[in-house]
Scaffold this motif. Structure first.
Motif, PDB file in Angstrom:
ATOM      1  N   ALA A   1       0.824  -1.210   0.000  1.00 41.43           N
ATOM      2  CA  ALA A   1       0.000   0.000   0.000  1.00 41.43           C
ATOM      3  C   ALA A   1       0.860   1.264   0.000  1.00 41.43           C
ATOM      4  N   ILE A   2       1.966   1.227   0.739  1.00 37.33           N
ATOM      5  CA  ILE A   2       2.864   2.389   0.780  1.00 37.33           C
ATOM      6  C   ILE A   2       3.507   2.626  -0.589  1.00 37.33           C
ATOM      7  N   VAL A   3       4.005   1.551  -1.213  1.00 35.98           N
ATOM      8  CA  VAL A   3       4.657   1.682  -2.519  1.00 35.98           C
ATOM      9  C   VAL A   3       3.637   2.089  -3.581  1.00 35.98           C
ATOM     10  N   TRP A   4       2.441   1.515  -3.505  1.00 36.62           N
ATOM     11  CA  TRP A   4       1.336   1.859  -4.416  1.00 36.62           C
ATOM     12  C   TRP A   4       1.010   3.347  -4.303  1.00 36.62           C
ATOM     13  N   ALA A   5       0.862   3.843  -3.068  1.00 34.19           N
ATOM     14  CA  ALA A   5       0.572   5.263  -2.861  1.00 34.19           C
ATOM     15  C   ALA A   5       1.706   6.132  -3.383  1.00 34.19           C
ATOM     16  N   ALA A   6       2.948   5.686  -3.179  1.00 36.38           N
ATOM     17  CA  ALA A   6       4.097   6.443  -3.660  1.00 36.38           C
ATOM     18  C   ALA A   6       4.094   6.537  -5.185  1.00 36.38           C
ATOM     19  N   SER A   7       3.670   5.474  -5.863  1.00 35.79           N
ATOM     20  CA  SER A   7       3.610   5.489  -7.325  1.00 35.79           C
ATOM     21  C   SER A   7       2.667   6.593  -7.812  1.00 35.79           C
ATOM     22  N   PHE A   8       1.466   6.622  -7.272  1.00 38.66           N
ATOM     23  CA  PHE A   8       0.523   7.665  -7.673  1.00 38.66           C
ATOM     24  C   PHE A   8       1.014   9.049  -7.242  1.00 38.66           C
ATOM     25  N   GLY A   9       1.635   9.122  -6.063  1.00 42.18           N
ATOM     26  CA  GLY A   9       2.135  10.401  -5.577  1.00 42.18           C
ATOM     27  C   GLY A   9       3.220  10.972  -6.471  1.00 42.18           C
ATOM     28  N   VAL A  10       4.156  10.122  -6.897  1.00 40.07           N
ATOM     29  CA  VAL A  10       5.221  10.573  -7.793  1.00 40.07           C
ATOM     30  C   VAL A  10       4.646  11.020  -9.129  1.00 40.07           C
ATOM     31  N   TRP A  11       3.680  10.256  -9.653  1.00 42.47           N
ATOM     32  CA  TRP A  11       3.044  10.662 -10.914  1.00 42.47           C
ATOM     33  C   TRP A  11       2.364  12.024 -10.762  1.00 42.47           C
ATOM     34  N   LEU A  12       1.639  12.223  -9.669  1.00 43.23           N
ATOM     35  CA  LEU A  12       0.978  13.510  -9.435  1.00 43.23           C
ATOM     36  C   LEU A  12       1.998  14.641  -9.371  1.00 43.23           C
ATOM     37  N   GLN A  13       3.098  14.419  -8.667  1.00 43.96           N
ATOM     38  CA  GLN A  13       4.104  15.462  -8.517  1.00 43.96           C
ATOM     39  C   GLN A  13       4.666  15.882  -9.881  1.00 43.96           C
ATOM     40  N   GLY A  14       4.861  14.908 -10.764  1.00 47.27           N
ATOM     41  CA  GLY A  14       5.446  15.227 -12.053  1.00 47.27           C
ATOM     42  C   GLY A  14       4.466  15.694 -13.104  1.00 47.27           C
ATOM     43  N   PHE A  15       3.239  15.171 -13.077  1.00 45.66           N
ATOM     44  CA  PHE A  15       2.316  15.397 -14.185  1.00 45.66           C
ATOM     45  C   PHE A  15       1.253  16.447 -13.902  1.00 45.66           C
ATOM     46  N   LEU A  16       0.943  16.724 -12.647  1.00 48.11           N
ATOM     47  CA  LEU A  16      -0.086  17.727 -12.366  1.00 48.11           C
ATOM     48  C   LEU A  16       0.262  19.092 -12.963  1.00 48.11           C
ATOM     49  N   PRO A  17       1.525  19.543 -12.901  1.00 43.32           N
ATOM     50  CA  PRO A  17       1.848  20.819 -13.560  1.00 43.32           C
ATOM     51  C   PRO A  17       1.561  20.798 -15.062  1.00 43.32           C
ATOM     52  N   PHE A  18       1.781  19.655 -15.728  1.00 43.49           N
ATOM     53  CA  PHE A  18       1.462  19.557 -17.151  1.00 43.49           C
ATOM     54  C   PHE A  18      -0.034  19.697 -17.388  1.00 43.49           C
ATOM     55  N   LEU A  19      -0.828  19.021 -16.548  1.00 42.97           N
ATOM     56  CA  LEU A  19      -2.279  18.998 -16.731  1.00 42.97           C
ATOM     57  C   LEU A  19      -2.916  20.348 -16.412  1.00 42.97           C
ATOM     58  N   ARG A  20      -2.274  21.120 -15.566  1.00 45.70           N
ATOM     59  CA  ARG A  20      -2.804  22.430 -15.192  1.00 45.70           C
ATOM     60  C   ARG A  20      -2.352  23.535 -16.130  1.00 45.70           C
ATOM     61  N   ALA A  21      -1.386  23.243 -16.997  1.00 40.61           N
ATOM     62  CA  ALA A  21      -0.861  24.258 -17.892  1.00 40.61           C
ATOM     63  C   ALA A  21      -1.491  24.135 -19.272  1.00 40.61           C
ATOM     64  N   PRO A  22      -1.580  25.237 -20.008  1.00 44.69           N
ATOM     65  CA  PRO A  22      -2.096  25.152 -21.380  1.00 44.69           C
ATOM     66  C   PRO A  22      -1.216  24.239 -22.216  1.00 44.69           C
ATOM     67  N   GLY A  23      -1.816  23.502 -23.112  1.00 44.92           N
ATOM     68  CA  GLY A  23      -1.062  22.593 -23.981  1.00 44.92           C
ATOM     69  C   GLY A  23      -1.924  22.211 -25.153  1.00 44.92           C
ATOM     70  N   THR A  24      -1.272  21.775 -26.219  1.00 48.91           N
ATOM     71  CA  THR A  24      -1.973  21.387 -27.434  1.00 48.91           C
ATOM     72  C   THR A  24      -1.995  19.878 -27.547  1.00 48.91           C
ATOM     73  N   ASP A  25      -3.194  19.296 -27.679  1.00 46.47           N
ATOM     74  CA  ASP A  25      -3.296  17.848 -27.851  1.00 46.47           C
ATOM     75  C   ASP A  25      -2.661  17.437 -29.166  1.00 46.47           C
ATOM     76  N   GLU A  26      -1.993  16.288 -29.141  1.00 50.09           N
ATOM     77  CA  GLU A  26      -1.435  15.733 -30.368  1.00 50.09           C
ATOM     78  C   GLU A  26      -2.488  14.878 -31.052  1.00 50.09           C
ATOM     79  N   ALA A  27      -2.469  14.898 -32.379  1.00 46.53           N
ATOM     80  CA  ALA A  27      -3.397  14.052 -33.137  1.00 46.53           C
ATOM     81  C   ALA A  27      -3.118  12.591 -32.830  1.00 46.53           C
ATOM     82  N   GLY A  28      -4.164  11.856 -32.590  1.00 44.26           N
ATOM     83  CA  GLY A  28      -4.013  10.421 -32.325  1.00 44.26           C
ATOM     84  C   GLY A  28      -3.421  10.116 -30.972  1.00 44.26           C
ATOM     85  N   ALA A  29      -3.584  11.009 -30.018  1.00 47.97           N
ATOM     86  CA  ALA A  29      -2.931  10.832 -28.727  1.00 47.97           C
ATOM     87  C   ALA A  29      -3.374   9.591 -27.993  1.00 47.97           C
TER      88      ALA A  29
END
Length: 395
Positions: free
Chosen positions: A365-393
Motif C-alpha cells: 500500500a505504501i509503494v502503491w501510494a508512492a507510485s501515484f504520488g510521484v506521478w501527481l508530482q510530475g504530471f499535475l503541472p502539465f495537466l494544469r498548464a495550457p497545452g496542445t493535444d497531439e493528433a491520435g494521442a
C-alpha cells in the motif's frame, strides 16, 4: 468563457482525482486503519476495499480516458468546464461513503455511482451519435455492463447476498480487464510505432487482429460462466484459456530494444500480470493450492495498476502537447513503483518472498501510494498548464 486548462478535457481533471484516491484511500485503510472500516458491519471490509478500487480509482481513470479519447476518435468537442465538475460531484459521494464503509448509506452511494457512469455513457454515446459511427460502440457497451455490475454489487449488499456481491465484483474486474484489452489494442499501435520510429513518419508495427481480441473474448466467456454457473469447472478452463490468450499477446512486445522503453514495457508487464492472474484463477478452481485472492490480486493490483499508470503516463504527456521521446523522471519512477507494489502484494501469496508476510499488505500500500504520488508530482503541472493535444494521442 474559456475554461481553465485542467477543465478543458476529462483526463486533465479525472486522472489527478483517480491518482489522489488511489494514493490516499488504500494507505489510510491498510497502513493507518489496519484494514478496519469504522461503519462496516454486514459488508466485509475486503469487499468495500475491492469496490472502491474498481469503481473509485479505476472508475475515475476510465472516465478520464474515455471522456478524452472518444471525442478525439470521433473528432467532436470534448466535455469541458462545469460538465466535468458535475461528473466529479456525482463520483465523490460514493468515495466518501466507501472510505468509512458505511453500510447504511451504501444504496444512496450506489445511486450516485450509477448516475456517474450513466452520465459518462451519455457523453461518449452522444459523441458517437453526432458522427453516426458505431466504430467505437464496444467501449460504450462495456461501460454500460460496468454500470450494471455496480448496480449488481449494491443490490447484493442490500439483499445481504455476499456471495453474489463477490461474483459481481469479479465481473466488474473482468469487464475492466476487457476494457484494458480494447484500449491497449488501440494505444499499443501508436506507442510501439513511436518507440520504433520517434519521428512518426513511418509505422513499421502492424498488430495481428486475432491476437488483439482473443484475450477479451476469452475473458468475456469466463465472466459469463462465472456469473451464471458459479460452481461449474467450465469457468476454470476458460480462465486458463484467457491467461493463455494474454500470454500469446505478449508477442506484440517482441520489437527489440524498443520494448524496454518505460511506456512500452509497462503495458507489456500489465498484460503479463493479466495472463498470470487468469492462469492462477483457473488453477485455483481446478483444485491447486492457490488462493483465489492470488489471481484476483494479480488482476486488480498487477494488471490494472500497470495499465492505469501506463495510460496516465502516455495520455498525460500526449494530451498536454508533449511527446514520448524523453519521459520525465517521474514517469520512470512511478512505473517502477507500480510494478513493485504489485509484486510485493502478490508474491507472498505464492509462497515466494515469504519474508515479506504478513507485512506485505502495508508495504504494498505504501509503494502503491508512492507510485501515484510521484506521478501527481510530475504530471499535475502539465495537466494544469495550457497545452496542445497531439493528433491520435489515445490511438
Amino acid at each position: 468563457m474559456k475554461p481553465p486548462p485542467i477543465l478543458s478535457e476529462a483526463l486533465r481533471l479525472f486522472f489527478p482525482l483517480a491518482a489522489l484516491h488511489g494514493a490516499v484511500w488504500p494507505f489510510l485503510w491498510i497502513v493507518v486503519g489496519g484494514y478496519a472500516l469504522p461503519f462496516a458491519d454486514a459488508v466485509p471490509p475486503s469487499q468495500w476495499h475491492a469496490h472502491e478500487m474498481i469503481f473509485g480509482t479505476y472508475g475515475m481513470a476510465l472516465a478520464g480516458f474515455l471522456g478524452s479519447a472518444v471525442p478525439e476518435w470521433t473528432d467532436t468537442k470534448p466535455a469541458q468546464g462545469r460538465t466535468l465538475l458535475y461528473l466529479a460531484v456525482l463520483w465523490l459521494p460514493g468515495r466518501l461513503i466507501g472510505f468509512v464503509g458505511a453500510d447504511a448509506w451504501s444504496l444512496p452511494a450506489g445511486f450516485f455511482d450509477v448516475a456517474f457512469l450513466l452520465a459518462l455513457s451519455l457523453l461518449i454515446g452522444r459523441a458517437m451519435l453526432v458522427r453516426r459511427t458505431g466504430k467505437h460502440l464496444a467501449f460504450l457497451v462495456w461501460l454500460l455492463l460496468f454500470t450494471a455490475s455496480e448496480a449488481g454489487v449494491r443490490y447484493a449488499w442490500w439483499a445481504g447476498d455476499l456471495e453474489l456481491a463477490a461474483r459481481c465484483l469479479e465481473a466488474a474486474l473482468c469487464i475492466f480487464t476487457v476494457l484494458f484489452s480494447l484500449s491497449a489494442a488501440r494505444i499499443n499501435v501508436v506507442v510501439i510505432n513511436l518507440a520504433l520510429d520517434p519521428s512518426g513518419e513511418t509505422t513499421p508495427y502492424r498488430p495481428h487482429p486475432g491476437r488483439q481480441h482473443m484475450a477479451g473474448a476469452m475473458v468475456t466467456l469466463y465472466m459469463a460462466v462465472r456469473l451464471v454457473l458459479p460452481e461449474s469447472d467450465i469457468s476454470a478452463w476458460l480462465a486458463l484459456a484467457a491467461g493463455a490468450a494474454f500470454f500469446d499477446r505478449l508477442a506484440e512486445w517482441f520489437i527489440g530494444r524498443a520494448a524496454f522503453r518505460t511506456e512500452v514495457l509497462l503495458l507489456g508487464v500489465g498484460n503479463a500480470f493479466a495472463g498470470a492472474g487468469f492462469l492462477a484463477l483457473g488453477a485455483t478452481r481446478l483444485g491447486f493450492s492457490i488462493t483465489s485472492a492470488a489471481g484476483l490480486h494479480l488482476l486488480s493490483v498487477g494488471a490494472l495498476g500497470c495499465a492505469i499508470m501506463a495510460v496516465f503516463i502516455i495520455a498525460g504527456l500526449r494530451h498536454t502537447g508533449r511527446d514520448l521521446t524523453h519521459l520525465p523522471w517521474q514517469a520512470h519512477i512511478a512505473a517502477a513503483l507500480m510494478v513493485t507494489a504489485g509484486l510485493i502484494r502478490i508474491l507472498p501469496e505464492f509462497d515466494v518472498a515469504a519474508i515479506l508476510s504478513p507485512y506485505h499488505h502495508g508495504l504494498s500500500a505504501i509503494v502503491w501510494a508512492a507510485s501515484f504520488g510521484v506521478w501527481l508530482q510530475g504530471f499535475l503541472p502539465f495537466l494544469r498548464a495550457p497545452g496542445t493535444d497531439e493528433a491520435g494521442a489515445c490511438g
